[in-house]
Design a protein around this motif. Structure first.
Motif, PDB file in Angstrom:
ATOM      1  N   VAL A   1       0.822  -1.211   0.000  1.00  0.00           N
ATOM      2  CA  VAL A   1       0.000   0.000   0.000  1.00  0.00           C
ATOM      3  C   VAL A   1       0.852   1.255   0.000  1.00  0.00           C
ATOM      4  O   VAL A   1       0.332   2.358  -0.191  1.00  0.00           O
ATOM      5  N   SER A   2       2.138   1.113   0.205  1.00  0.00           N
ATOM      6  CA  SER A   2       3.081   2.220   0.097  1.00  0.00           C
ATOM      7  C   SER A   2       4.470   1.615   0.014  1.00  0.00           C
ATOM      8  O   SER A   2       4.632   0.396  -0.012  1.00  0.00           O
ATOM      9  N   GLN A   3       5.482   2.462  -0.024  1.00  0.00           N
ATOM     10  CA  GLN A   3       6.850   1.949  -0.069  1.00  0.00           C
ATOM     11  C   GLN A   3       7.262   1.278   1.236  1.00  0.00           C
ATOM     12  O   GLN A   3       8.203   0.497   1.263  1.00  0.00           O
ATOM     13  N   THR A   4       6.556   1.566   2.312  1.00  0.00           N
ATOM     14  CA  THR A   4       6.951   1.026   3.615  1.00  0.00           C
ATOM     15  C   THR A   4       5.905   0.125   4.240  1.00  0.00           C
ATOM     16  O   THR A   4       6.178  -0.488   5.275  1.00  0.00           O
ATOM     17  N   LEU A   5       4.710   0.020   3.627  1.00  0.00           N
ATOM     18  CA  LEU A   5       3.638  -0.752   4.240  1.00  0.00           C
ATOM     19  C   LEU A   5       3.017  -1.733   3.251  1.00  0.00           C
ATOM     20  O   LEU A   5       2.999  -1.485   2.035  1.00  0.00           O
ATOM     21  N   GLY A   6       2.503  -2.818   3.785  1.00  0.00           N
ATOM     22  CA  GLY A   6       1.774  -3.789   2.984  1.00  0.00           C
ATOM     23  C   GLY A   6       0.546  -4.274   3.739  1.00  0.00           C
ATOM     24  O   GLY A   6       0.457  -4.188   4.964  1.00  0.00           O
ATOM     25  N   LEU A   7      -0.423  -4.801   2.986  1.00  0.00           N
ATOM     26  CA  LEU A   7      -1.657  -5.314   3.570  1.00  0.00           C
ATOM     27  C   LEU A   7      -1.814  -6.780   3.161  1.00  0.00           C
ATOM     28  O   LEU A   7      -1.757  -7.108   1.966  1.00  0.00           O
ATOM     29  N   ARG A   8      -1.995  -7.625   4.155  1.00  0.00           N
ATOM     30  CA  ARG A   8      -2.089  -9.058   3.896  1.00  0.00           C
ATOM     31  C   ARG A   8      -3.430  -9.572   4.425  1.00  0.00           C
ATOM     32  O   ARG A   8      -3.756  -9.407   5.601  1.00  0.00           O
ATOM     33  N   GLY A   9      -4.205 -10.198   3.539  1.00  0.00           N
ATOM     34  CA  GLY A   9      -5.489 -10.766   3.924  1.00  0.00           C
ATOM     35  C   GLY A   9      -5.520 -12.258   3.654  1.00  0.00           C
ATOM     36  O   GLY A   9      -4.887 -12.755   2.711  1.00  0.00           O
ATOM     37  N   ASN A  10      -6.238 -13.010   4.482  1.00  0.00           N
ATOM     38  CA  ASN A  10      -6.280 -14.456   4.355  1.00  0.00           C
ATOM     39  C   ASN A  10      -7.655 -14.967   4.782  1.00  0.00           C
ATOM     40  O   ASN A  10      -8.147 -14.620   5.858  1.00  0.00           O
ATOM     41  N   VAL A  11      -8.293 -15.768   3.919  1.00  0.00           N
ATOM     42  CA  VAL A  11      -9.564 -16.409   4.248  1.00  0.00           C
ATOM     43  C   VAL A  11      -9.450 -17.887   3.897  1.00  0.00           C
ATOM     44  O   VAL A  11      -9.062 -18.243   2.774  1.00  0.00           O
ATOM     45  N   VAL A  12      -9.748 -18.760   4.858  1.00  0.00           N
ATOM     46  CA  VAL A  12      -9.752 -20.204   4.612  1.00  0.00           C
ATOM     47  C   VAL A  12     -11.107 -20.752   5.025  1.00  0.00           C
ATOM     48  O   VAL A  12     -11.714 -20.286   6.003  1.00  0.00           O
ATOM     49  N   ALA A  13     -11.592 -21.732   4.282  1.00  0.00           N
ATOM     50  CA  ALA A  13     -12.896 -22.333   4.566  1.00  0.00           C
ATOM     51  C   ALA A  13     -12.791 -23.839   4.453  1.00  0.00           C
ATOM     52  O   ALA A  13     -12.067 -24.373   3.603  1.00  0.00           O
TER      53      ALA A  13
ATOM     54  N   SER B   1      -8.233 -13.441   8.468  1.00  0.00           N
ATOM     55  CA  SER B   1      -7.321 -12.496   9.128  1.00  0.00           C
ATOM     56  C   SER B   1      -6.964 -11.382   8.154  1.00  0.00           C
ATOM     57  O   SER B   1      -7.014 -11.557   6.931  1.00  0.00           O
ATOM     58  N   LEU B   2      -6.608 -10.225   8.708  1.00  0.00           N
ATOM     59  CA  LEU B   2      -6.194  -9.067   7.916  1.00  0.00           C
ATOM     60  C   LEU B   2      -5.110  -8.342   8.698  1.00  0.00           C
ATOM     61  O   LEU B   2      -5.326  -7.948   9.850  1.00  0.00           O
ATOM     62  N   ASP B   3      -3.929  -8.154   8.072  1.00  0.00           N
ATOM     63  CA  ASP B   3      -2.781  -7.568   8.764  1.00  0.00           C
ATOM     64  C   ASP B   3      -2.162  -6.445   7.946  1.00  0.00           C
ATOM     65  O   ASP B   3      -1.984  -6.574   6.721  1.00  0.00           O
ATOM     66  N   LEU B   4      -1.814  -5.392   8.615  1.00  0.00           N
ATOM     67  CA  LEU B   4      -0.991  -4.319   8.071  1.00  0.00           C
ATOM     68  C   LEU B   4       0.425  -4.547   8.586  1.00  0.00           C
ATOM     69  O   LEU B   4       0.633  -4.706   9.790  1.00  0.00           O
ATOM     70  N   TYR B   5       1.422  -4.562   7.658  1.00  0.00           N
ATOM     71  CA  TYR B   5       2.780  -4.894   8.077  1.00  0.00           C
ATOM     72  C   TYR B   5       3.775  -3.960   7.401  1.00  0.00           C
ATOM     73  O   TYR B   5       3.488  -3.342   6.365  1.00  0.00           O
ATOM     74  N   SER B   6       4.939  -3.883   7.987  1.00  0.00           N
ATOM     75  CA  SER B   6       5.992  -3.048   7.426  1.00  0.00           C
ATOM     76  C   SER B   6       6.723  -3.811   6.334  1.00  0.00           C
ATOM     77  O   SER B   6       6.820  -5.035   6.362  1.00  0.00           O
ATOM     78  N   SER B   7       7.243  -3.058   5.357  1.00  0.00           N
ATOM     79  CA  SER B   7       7.986  -3.701   4.282  1.00  0.00           C
ATOM     80  C   SER B   7       9.257  -4.365   4.795  1.00  0.00           C
ATOM     81  O   SER B   7       9.798  -5.272   4.147  1.00  0.00           O
ATOM     82  N   GLN B   8       9.761  -3.941   5.952  1.00  0.00           N
ATOM     83  CA  GLN B   8      10.905  -4.594   6.573  1.00  0.00           C
ATOM     84  C   GLN B   8      10.489  -5.889   7.275  1.00  0.00           C
ATOM     85  O   GLN B   8      11.340  -6.640   7.749  1.00  0.00           O
ATOM     86  N   ASP B   9       9.194  -6.118   7.334  1.00  0.00           N
ATOM     87  CA  ASP B   9       8.626  -7.305   7.974  1.00  0.00           C
ATOM     88  C   ASP B   9       9.060  -7.433   9.434  1.00  0.00           C
ATOM     89  O   ASP B   9       9.275  -8.527   9.942  1.00  0.00           O
ATOM     90  N   ASN B  10       9.210  -6.286  10.125  1.00  0.00           N
ATOM     91  CA  ASN B  10       9.618  -6.329  11.530  1.00  0.00           C
ATOM     92  C   ASN B  10       8.482  -5.955  12.484  1.00  0.00           C
ATOM     93  O   ASN B  10       8.666  -5.987  13.695  1.00  0.00           O
ATOM     94  N   TRP B  11       7.307  -5.582  11.947  1.00  0.00           N
ATOM     95  CA  TRP B  11       6.138  -5.391  12.794  1.00  0.00           C
ATOM     96  C   TRP B  11       4.871  -5.569  11.963  1.00  0.00           C
ATOM     97  O   TRP B  11       4.874  -5.437  10.737  1.00  0.00           O
TER      98      TRP B  11
END
Length: 807
Positions: A715-727, A754-764
């Motif tokens: 979603v930006s140079q420093t952030l990403g959005l990860r979504g996951n649905v399993v059934a 689940s839905l997560d906002l994460y840093s591009s460094q993957d540290n949070w």
């Protein structure tokens, strides 16, 4: 590069095979011993990478393994809400996991399972951690955490893995230490006053020695089950799991991995839901039960007993610890010697109310412990076009399994008390009125067992040409089972009724007058002639078998594998722990055997963006172990463990994985399983003779569907959005043989998201999660112990916020 890093290889993980392409790189700890970098610390792989698995005791692409196998990375499990082994059915077609009335998991894979509440019973679906067998299903009751990946192998696994299994196995591969410092912490806060914590710490002690410590704590202070008769709840969670791992490269050719594991569970147990009144003695049924039966249960309602008007302590008090050691010595560039040593110790003291009413129809306390030791030594090597494994295996288990049953208001007991006080001893010459009024509220069942298994095995993979190869494997196993078992008095409570009314009915029904009195805490089951106590001196059960596998695989082109296999597997004989009136109920069931035939393909399409795997199978099943009914002169019917002479299983599976774009991944798995008994007669629970030919196995839905959609969008140079649905969808099945009322398990669909906002460094990261998103009311276990047919429901919806940090 230091010595530890030289002793390992790193395998990239992607869903071009069967997991998500976004899974980060992870090591294959079986290549050369010690393990390396944490998966979450590596960049996402390209779509050309494939999952490396070790199903055949060597590292290879999952698309090159001629087996029906599925694998899921640790991050995939976390995003899918999989925090315990029982939840794996959410992502695995053909896998069904139910919970017994005694809190024991029941694993069924492709229709092959063993429906038992006993701590002491092994499963035809094996559970392993880094190839060390958790031979008894209760051992797998702890939380899942810090996992690199899990592999699910379907079909008989009697060749390469230490314990013969007829249904398949689940192998968890835990994260291993590496030589860089790392740490991580995940926190979840949710409904039902939930606080979960999971973390790891990786330490490099030197350039040849590294350690990793990980753990998970689960707490919920408010139960999800609400009593329909009073203001009480069950479902509070109090569970912890810890693990320490040491990786040591003593030289370029010698590596050692040591693992210590621990879990403890002091959570509430799950209460049942009463769905059908089925009294053993209708004239003596407690009238309150007639209004306790309901057809409007929900995911959050249930009912359970009280003790003298106070909240009953229906809780678990279980713990497990395990020690495992893996030593690998490379004798040359082509030959290695591997030693696997395991020791597992589990104990439980769980209290369960199962009848689903506030009346004490049946409650039980399950107490026992197991000490299990195993040792495997194998030689792995290659010679030109041939890869081979030669090995020996030994295991020994010491088991104590006890059950204290309470059924104060059951109709059979009310009849027995009436006979004791009013017919046999109206003047109270033998016992007091108080002893008759409370007699037989409690009793105990017990078994002590020692299992010993020895085997020798060999496997060979031979490349006959560039396209055609053959796998041949065999294992000879010698098993020995020593045991003693009985039902007995509990602290004198059982004696007033057993020594009067039970003896009386035995005499009426058989014409034999018992010439003994049961002593306090003594065994009370009858010998087969009903005139004396059983001796319980039984011959040792000695069995042996030859399991094997023959597989042909044809690599038509780099993107298409076709394989066919013939395999044979065994599950060793078993002795039940159950309520026993006559010693014949305790006769052991002999080993069961499956001969399996399978054809399958694995196709990589659209330049690697699509993976399509499929297979069809047929099982010729002999001597399936199954709990069935036996006629009894006092209790109408009681349970016995039997062998079903002949049955069959057939079906097919398909697994489709699509990389829709760089952002979206899609997975669909479907399984059809048909089971059928072809030879078996016995009794139903009402004591009527029954021919079960044509009946399906318990806990075997014909259809299971699994779907997953994953979105990973910057979603930006420093952030990403990860979504996951399993059934997960499972069609209807039943919990008993035949078409008995109340035992149907309805079809259901469970969705986790689940839905997560994460840093591009993957540290949070920060996000939301929900398990059983739509609060589906479902149950996957139904049973009857006396008077009431009850369900064990699945958990209600849980949701919350989670935070993640890593360094």
């Amino acid at each position: 590069m230091n010595k530890l890093m030289e002793s390992v290889s790193i395998a990239a993980l992607t869903t071009a095979a069967v997991a998500s392409p976004s899974i980060a790189n992870a090591q294959d700890q079986f290549d050369n011993g010690a393990a390396t970098a944490s998966a979450q610390d590596d960049p996402a792989p390209s779509r050309d990478n494939v999952i490396l698995v070790t199903a055949q005791k060597r590292s290879e692409s999952i698309n090159e393994v001629p087996l029906a196998i599925q694998a899921f990375g640790g991050e995939d499990l976390r995003q899918s809400g999989i925090t315990e082994a029982q939840s794996l059915a959410v992502v695995t077609p053909a896998l069904n996991v139910a919970r017994s009335s005694a809190n024991t998991p029941i694993y069924t894979l492709r229709g092959v399972g063993f429906n038992t509440p006993n701590l002491s019973s092994t499963s035809p679906v094996g559970v392993y951690y880094d190839e060390i067998a958790y031979a008894y299903p209760f051992m797998s009751s702890g939380p899942i955490f810090d996992i690199e990946r899990v592999e699910v192998l379907k079909g008989p696994q009697g060749t390469l893995y230490g314990r013969n299994t007829t249904g398949g196995l689940v192998n968890f591969i835990v994260q291993k230490p590496d030589t860089t410092f790392g740490a991580g912490l995940n926190v979840e806060v949710g409904n039902y006053d939930t606080q979960n914590f999971e973390g790891y710490l990786n330490i490099a002690v030197s350039d040849t020695l590294a350690a990793r410590f990980a753990g998970r704590i689960e707490r919920s202070g408010r139960g999800w089950q609400k009593s329909i008769s009073r203001d009480e709840r069950l479902g509070e969670k109090d569970r912890v799991g810890l693990r320490g791992t040491l990786a040591w490269a003593l030289s370029d050719r010698l590596t050692v991995d040591l693992v210590a594991s621990y879990w403890k569970d002091q959570s509430d147990t799950v209460a049942g839901q009463a769905v059908l009144l089925n009294p053993d003695q209708p004239a003596f049924v407690d009238p309150r039960l007639r209004t306790a039966i309901r057809d409007d249960w929900t995911s959050t309602t249930a009912d359970w007993d009280t003790l003298d008007g106070t909240k009953a302590p229906f809780k678990a008090d279980s713990r497990f610890y395990g020690l495992a050691g893996r030593v690998r010595l490379d004798l040359s560039d082509d030959i290695s010697l591997v030693s696997l040593t395991g020791y597992n110790d589990v104990s439980r003291n769980d209290q369960n109310d199962v009848d689903g009413t506030s009346v004490e129809v049946f409650a039980q306390q399950s107490v026992g412990d197991i000490q299990s030791f195993s040792q495997e030594l194998r030689l792995e090597g290659s010679a030109g076009p041939v890869d081979y494994i030669l090995g020996v295996y030994y295991s020994k288990d010491d088991i104590t399994d006890n059950q204290i049953g309470n059924y104060d208001r059951s109709s059979v007991l009310q009849l027995l008390r009436f006979l004791s006080q009013n017919v046999i001893d109206p003047t109270n010459a033998l016992y007091t009125p108080e002893q008759y009024a409370t007699g037989f509220r409690s009793y105990r069942n017990t078994t002590e067992q020692r299992n010993r298994s020895k085997s020798v095995f060999a496997s060979m993979d031979w490349e006959l040409s560039d396209k055609l190869s053959v796998t041949v494997g065999a294992r000879y196993t010698d098993d020995q089972l020593k045991f003693s078992a009985c039902s007995g008095d509990f602290n004198g409570n059982t004696l007033p009724i057993w020594n009067t009314a039970v003896h009386f009915l035995v005499n009426v029904q058989t014409g034999n007058v018992p010439n003994f009195n049961v002593q306090p805490n003594g065994c009370m089951s009858y010998a087969a002639n009903f005139t004396e106590l059983a001796s319980f001196k039984r011959p040792v059960l000695n069995e042996d078998n030859l399991a094997g596998r023959l597989s042909l695989q044809y690599q038509a082109n780099p993107d298409l594998l076709i394989f066919g296999s013939f395999s044979r597997g065994y599950k060793s004989g078993a002795v039940p722990m159950l309520p026993t009136n006559v010693e014949t109920q305790l006769a052991p069931a002999t080993q069961e055997r499956i001969t399996a035939y399978e054809l399958g393909t694995k196709a990589t399409l659209v330049g690697g963006a699509v993976q399509l795997n499929g297979s069809v199978f047929y099982y010729d099943y002999k001597d399936k172990q199954l709990f069935s009914e036996v006629l009894d002169p006092v209790f109408t019917t009681l349970t016995r463990l039997v062998n079903v002479p002949k049955s069959e299983v057939y079906g097919g599976e398909v697994d489709l994985n699509v990389r829709v774009s760089d952002v979206v991944d899609f997975r669909l798995g479907a399984s059809y399983t048909k089971t059928k008994i072809t030879e078996f007669t016995g009794f139903d629970r009402s004591g009527q003779p029954a021919d079960f030919v044509g009946s399906s196995f318990p806990y075997t839905p014909e259809w299971t569907l699994n779907a997953a959609v994953k979105v990973d969008q910057p979603v930006s140079q420093t952030l990403g959005l990860r979504g996951n649905v399993v059934a997960n969808y499972q069609s209807s099945t039943a919990a008993s043989l035949g078409d008995e009322p109340g035992f149907k398990v309805d079809a259901y669909t469970v969705v986790n998201a689940s839905l997560d906002l994460y840093s591009s460094q993957d540290n949070w990261s920060v996000g939301l999660y929900a398990n059983n998103l739509f609060n589906e009311y479902y149950w996957n276990s139904t049973d009857v112990l006396t008077d009431v047919v009850f369900r064990i429901p699945g958990a209600a919806r849980t949701y919350g916020v989670r935070l993640g940090w890593s360094y």
